[in-house]
Design a protein around this motif. Sequence first.
Motif, PDB file in Angstrom:
ATOM      1  N   MET A   1     -59.940   7.222 -37.009  1.00 23.38           N
ATOM      2  CA  MET A   1     -60.390   5.856 -36.788  1.00 23.38           C
ATOM      3  C   MET A   1     -61.648   5.613 -37.606  1.00 23.38           C
ATOM      4  O   MET A   1     -62.553   6.430 -37.626  1.00 23.38           O
ATOM      5  CB  MET A   1     -60.682   5.606 -35.308  1.00 23.38           C
ATOM      6  N   ARG A   2     -61.705   4.469 -38.243  1.00 20.05           N
ATOM      7  CA  ARG A   2     -62.882   4.078 -39.022  1.00 20.05           C
ATOM      8  C   ARG A   2     -63.627   2.966 -38.288  1.00 20.05           C
ATOM      9  O   ARG A   2     -63.036   1.997 -37.829  1.00 20.05           O
ATOM     10  CB  ARG A   2     -62.457   3.606 -40.410  1.00 20.05           C
ATOM     11  N   ILE A   3     -64.958   3.135 -38.193  1.00 21.14           N
ATOM     12  CA  ILE A   3     -65.830   2.153 -37.559  1.00 21.14           C
ATOM     13  C   ILE A   3     -66.820   1.658 -38.606  1.00 21.14           C
ATOM     14  O   ILE A   3     -67.455   2.462 -39.296  1.00 21.14           O
ATOM     15  CB  ILE A   3     -66.599   2.785 -36.379  1.00 21.14           C
ATOM     16  N   ILE A   4     -66.953   0.342 -38.705  1.00 25.87           N
ATOM     17  CA  ILE A   4     -67.929  -0.261 -39.611  1.00 25.87           C
ATOM     18  C   ILE A   4     -69.141  -0.681 -38.778  1.00 25.87           C
ATOM     19  O   ILE A   4     -69.002  -1.353 -37.751  1.00 25.87           O
ATOM     20  CB  ILE A   4     -67.342  -1.492 -40.338  1.00 25.87           C
TER      21      ILE A   4
ATOM     22  N   ASP B   1     -66.348   7.678 -39.601  1.00 26.84           N
ATOM     23  CA  ASP B   1     -64.956   8.096 -39.502  1.00 26.84           C
ATOM     24  C   ASP B   1     -64.841   9.099 -38.362  1.00 26.84           C
ATOM     25  O   ASP B   1     -65.531  10.132 -38.357  1.00 26.84           O
ATOM     26  CB  ASP B   1     -64.473   8.734 -40.808  1.00 26.84           C
ATOM     27  N   LEU B   2     -63.998   8.769 -37.385  1.00 29.24           N
ATOM     28  CA  LEU B   2     -63.706   9.680 -36.279  1.00 29.24           C
ATOM     29  C   LEU B   2     -62.411  10.397 -36.646  1.00 29.24           C
ATOM     30  O   LEU B   2     -61.358   9.773 -36.758  1.00 29.24           O
ATOM     31  CB  LEU B   2     -63.560   8.906 -34.971  1.00 29.24           C
ATOM     32  N   LEU B   3     -62.498  11.685 -36.860  1.00 33.58           N
ATOM     33  CA  LEU B   3     -61.374  12.460 -37.352  1.00 33.58           C
ATOM     34  C   LEU B   3     -60.477  12.938 -36.212  1.00 33.58           C
ATOM     35  O   LEU B   3     -60.947  13.154 -35.094  1.00 33.58           O
ATOM     36  CB  LEU B   3     -61.895  13.647 -38.169  1.00 33.58           C
ATOM     37  N   PRO B   4     -59.194  13.126 -36.491  1.00 34.59           N
ATOM     38  CA  PRO B   4     -58.238  13.543 -35.449  1.00 34.59           C
ATOM     39  C   PRO B   4     -58.591  14.886 -34.801  1.00 34.59           C
ATOM     40  O   PRO B   4     -58.270  15.112 -33.646  1.00 34.59           O
ATOM     41  CB  PRO B   4     -56.903  13.645 -36.186  1.00 34.59           C
TER      42      PRO B   4
END
Length: 159
Positions: A1-4, A145-148
Amino acid sequence: MRIIVLSDTHRAFHQLYTIVLKHKEDAGLFLHLGDGEKELEDLLAVFPDLPLHSVRGNCDGSTLAPSMRIVKADGRKILMTHGHLLSVKSGTARLESLARENGCAIALYGHTHIADNRYLDGLYVMNPGSPSCPREGRPSYGIIDLLPDGGIFPFLVEL
């Protein structure tokens, strides 16, 4: 998931719009850390379904947004605040303590208009700076970026 992560846009709708347009398809969440109530209203008029959370800054007069909020993203807790009520211009110790007390993996703040991205004993601390009126360096915003695999990869983007 990408967070801005954005903060301190101070009525600079064009800069905010350009960043959102660039990331609208690849980001799952947008976080605004205050001092941008007018342009956020305008942004949501253009993108009413934008996944956006915001907090109130010291220059946000009429917004009903809270001064602090904890959001969950992919199972990780993120503390977001503008920072003026935690005196972040004098340091981030109070912010860090509050984030740790609430079990947050990430602490986000604005207010200083100075980009900051650090890892401190298990806590990621980020100030995305300002895309319109930085006090040091170039205009900027943040990406997390939250990685799996559970990893967290925060970085700053200069404009």
